[in-house]
Design a protein around this motif. Structure first.
Motif, mmCIF file in Angstrom:
data_model
loop_
_atom_site.group_PDB
_atom_site.id
_atom_site.type_symbol
_atom_site.label_atom_id
_atom_site.label_comp_id
_atom_site.label_asym_id
_atom_site.label_seq_id
_atom_site.Cartn_x
_atom_site.Cartn_y
_atom_site.Cartn_z
ATOM 1 N N PRO A 107 40.253 66.792 85.493
ATOM 2 C CA PRO A 107 40.127 68.199 85.290
ATOM 3 C C PRO A 107 40.754 69.075 83.984
ATOM 4 C CG PRO A 107 41.059 68.220 87.360
ATOM 5 C CD PRO A 107 40.611 66.795 86.916
ATOM 6 N N TRP A 108 42.298 68.641 84.172
ATOM 7 C CA TRP A 108 43.143 69.163 82.725
ATOM 8 C C TRP A 108 42.503 68.954 81.470
ATOM 9 C CZ3 TRP A 108 44.890 65.349 79.590
ATOM 10 C CH2 TRP A 108 44.809 64.089 80.086
ATOM 11 N N LEU A 109 41.338 68.141 81.419
ATOM 12 C CA LEU A 109 40.990 67.985 79.797
ATOM 13 C C LEU A 109 40.086 69.305 79.795
ATOM 14 C CD1 LEU A 109 39.732 64.186 80.041
ATOM 15 C CD2 LEU A 109 41.420 65.391 78.599
ATOM 16 N N LYS A 110 39.759 70.117 80.830
ATOM 17 C CA LYS A 110 39.030 71.255 80.721
ATOM 18 C C LYS A 110 39.865 72.267 79.916
ATOM 19 C CE LYS A 110 35.626 70.305 84.039
ATOM 20 N NZ LYS A 110 34.826 70.762 85.379
ATOM 21 N N SER A 111 40.317 72.160 78.602
ATOM 22 C CA SER A 111 40.884 73.018 78.025
ATOM 23 C C SER A 111 40.464 72.999 76.363
ATOM 24 C CB SER A 111 42.503 72.438 78.129
ATOM 25 O OG SER A 111 43.224 73.107 77.264
ATOM 26 N N ASP A 112 41.001 74.396 75.714
ATOM 27 C CA ASP A 112 40.516 74.357 74.379
ATOM 28 C C ASP A 112 41.723 73.552 73.581
ATOM 29 O OD1 ASP A 112 42.416 75.958 74.591
ATOM 30 O OD2 ASP A 112 41.235 77.768 74.005
ATOM 31 N N ARG A 113 42.617 73.066 74.201
ATOM 32 C CA ARG A 113 43.584 72.060 73.577
ATOM 33 C C ARG A 113 43.121 71.001 73.274
ATOM 34 N NH1 ARG A 113 49.300 69.722 76.110
ATOM 35 N NH2 ARG A 113 49.952 68.353 74.588
ATOM 36 N N TYR A 114 42.153 70.253 73.806
ATOM 37 C CA TYR A 114 41.425 69.061 73.661
ATOM 38 C C TYR A 114 40.096 69.029 72.660
ATOM 39 C CZ TYR A 114 45.280 67.669 76.692
ATOM 40 O OH TYR A 114 46.379 67.772 77.430
ATOM 41 N N LEU A 127 24.651 61.735 79.948
ATOM 42 C CA LEU A 127 26.206 62.396 79.540
ATOM 43 C C LEU A 127 25.964 63.863 79.027
ATOM 44 C CD1 LEU A 127 29.005 61.955 78.738
ATOM 45 C CD2 LEU A 127 28.396 60.905 76.790
ATOM 46 N N ARG A 128 25.015 64.038 78.045
ATOM 47 C CA ARG A 128 24.601 65.459 77.700
ATOM 48 C C ARG A 128 24.728 66.286 78.725
ATOM 49 N NH1 ARG A 128 20.985 62.845 73.904
ATOM 50 N NH2 ARG A 128 21.937 62.048 71.994
ATOM 51 N N ARG A 129 23.675 66.057 79.701
ATOM 52 C CA ARG A 129 23.493 66.913 80.679
ATOM 53 C C ARG A 129 24.710 67.103 81.539
ATOM 54 N NH1 ARG A 129 19.231 66.121 85.857
ATOM 55 N NH2 ARG A 129 19.892 67.972 86.933
ATOM 56 N N TYR A 130 25.651 66.151 81.875
ATOM 57 C CA TYR A 130 26.740 66.452 82.438
ATOM 58 C C TYR A 130 27.707 67.287 81.619
ATOM 59 C CZ TYR A 130 31.562 65.702 84.361
ATOM 60 O OH TYR A 130 32.947 65.769 84.681
ATOM 61 N N LEU A 131 27.996 67.088 80.510
ATOM 62 C CA LEU A 131 28.921 67.927 79.664
ATOM 63 C C LEU A 131 28.275 69.325 79.909
ATOM 64 C CD1 LEU A 131 29.131 65.656 76.566
ATOM 65 C CD2 LEU A 131 30.846 66.050 78.354
ATOM 66 N N SER A 132 27.007 69.554 79.488
ATOM 67 C CA SER A 132 26.645 70.945 79.485
ATOM 68 C C SER A 132 26.750 71.798 80.705
ATOM 69 C CB SER A 132 24.998 70.834 79.021
ATOM 70 O OG SER A 132 24.359 72.026 78.972
ATOM 71 N N GLU A 133 26.483 70.856 82.020
ATOM 72 C CA GLU A 133 26.529 71.554 83.190
ATOM 73 C C GLU A 133 27.963 71.663 83.495
ATOM 74 O OE1 GLU A 133 23.807 69.342 85.623
ATOM 75 O OE2 GLU A 133 22.068 70.247 84.948
ATOM 76 N N ASN A 134 28.892 71.145 82.939
ATOM 77 C CA ASN A 134 30.247 71.233 83.247
ATOM 78 C C ASN A 134 31.199 71.941 82.229
ATOM 79 O OD1 ASN A 134 30.897 69.546 86.069
ATOM 80 N ND2 ASN A 134 29.206 68.604 84.835
ATOM 81 N N GLY A 135 30.592 72.862 81.294
ATOM 82 C CA GLY A 135 31.533 73.729 80.643
ATOM 83 C C GLY A 135 31.765 73.191 79.017
ATOM 84 N N GLU A 155 31.153 65.157 68.848
ATOM 85 C CA GLU A 155 32.459 65.877 69.082
ATOM 86 C C GLU A 155 32.012 67.048 70.170
ATOM 87 O OE1 GLU A 155 35.196 68.493 66.156
ATOM 88 O OE2 GLU A 155 33.203 68.858 66.144
ATOM 89 N N VAL A 156 33.120 67.035 71.192
ATOM 90 C CA VAL A 156 32.667 67.625 72.146
ATOM 91 C C VAL A 156 34.026 68.841 72.585
ATOM 92 C CG1 VAL A 156 32.254 67.817 75.025
ATOM 93 C CG2 VAL A 156 31.328 66.102 73.486
ATOM 94 N N LEU A 157 33.520 70.016 72.738
ATOM 95 C CA LEU A 157 34.612 71.216 72.730
ATOM 96 C C LEU A 157 34.515 71.646 74.148
ATOM 97 C CD1 LEU A 157 34.310 72.723 69.282
ATOM 98 C CD2 LEU A 157 35.972 70.888 70.013
ATOM 99 N N TRP A 158 35.630 72.345 74.765
ATOM 100 C CA TRP A 158 35.609 73.002 76.029
ATOM 101 C C TRP A 158 35.206 74.327 75.813
ATOM 102 C CZ3 TRP A 158 34.922 72.977 80.838
ATOM 103 C CH2 TRP A 158 35.386 73.839 81.625
ATOM 104 N N ALA A 159 34.090 74.797 76.263
ATOM 105 C CA ALA A 159 33.592 76.172 76.086
ATOM 106 C C ALA A 159 32.496 76.506 77.006
ATOM 107 C CB ALA A 159 32.461 75.910 74.852
ATOM 108 N N PRO A 160 33.136 76.934 78.213
ATOM 109 C CA PRO A 160 32.685 77.382 79.624
ATOM 110 C C PRO A 160 31.612 78.492 79.427
ATOM 111 C CG PRO A 160 35.059 77.851 79.523
ATOM 112 C CD PRO A 160 34.678 77.257 78.204
#
Length: 218
Positions: A107-114, A127-135, A155-160
């Motif tokens: 869960p620490w990957l949920k950061s705009d640092r990464y 995978l796309r569904r999981y990413l979209s549903e988890n921020g 390229e995937v960014l944290w964007a809740p």
């Protein structure tokens, strides 16, 4: 000496920014990290693998190509056993189930640092569904052809606060539709043809909805 870097790995490398510290999870023989260093792209590489054999091979290859001073190695299940001082995480050559397991355990990957650079081998809609549903948001996505197979790199960014993908977006993301290369057109055609075939053979509401959405975009 030429590095045996596959088209898939080169496509991942194209997303790396100058001076990134990169974590290559599932590094296998280490060729991607070595390439990033020998080409002067990455500043430093953290290479990890769940198996000792590939990790030892990566160490030998790093020594062979003279980059051991900029590359560190960790025996790790996903990101559990690696340092967190990196900018970009690469997961390449894995199926969606494995990638989801890695992300769910960190869960620490949920950061705009990464930033996450993901090259999925199977079940990409999952995978796309999981990413979209988890921020997470897919900022960019491209297609490459390796032999007769088509793969995507995202390229995937944290964007809740971002909008979730529609069902059609699980199969072809808006970011991918923005990419106008010939491979994208072929990828979209294959996806839509596959959905048509699936819907013709059985009642699958999800695939039917995705097909309806994607056909409306043509």
């Amino acid at each position: 000496m030429n590095l045996p870097v596959s088209k898939r790995l080169l496509a991942c490398a194209a997303y790396i920014r100058p001076d990134d510290v990169v974590a290559d999870v599932g590094c296998d023989h280490g060729y991607l990290g070595i390439y990033l260093l020998t080409e002067g792209i990455a500043k430093r590489v953290i290479a990890s693998d769940i198996n000792e054999g590939p990790l030892q091979s990566a160490r030998r290859n790093a020594e062979k190509y003279g980059v051991t001073n900029k590359m560190t190695f960790y025996l790790s299940d996903g990101v559990a056993g690696i340092p967190r001082d990196f900018d970009t995480l690469i997961c390449a050559g894995m199926g969606a189930d494995t990638m989801i397991s890695i992300l769910s355990a960190a869960p620490w990957l949920k950061s705009d640092r990464y930033r996450l650079i993901l090259q999925c081998q199977s079940k990409t809609p999952l995978l796309r569904r999981y990413l979209s549903e988890n921020g997470w948001s897919i900022a960019k996505e491209s297609v490459l052809k390796d032999g007769r197979f088509l793969y995507t790199v995202m390229e995937v960014l944290w964007a809740p606060g971002s909008s979730r993908l529609s069902v059609g977006g699980w199969y072809i993301s808006p970011a991918l539709l923005e990419n106008s290369c010939p491979e994208t057109k072929e990828y979209c055609r294959r996806i839509i043809d596959g959905l048509r075939l699936a819907v013709a053979h059985r009642d699958d509401p999800e695939k039917k909805q995705a097909l309806t959405e994607l056909e409306s975009l043509q």
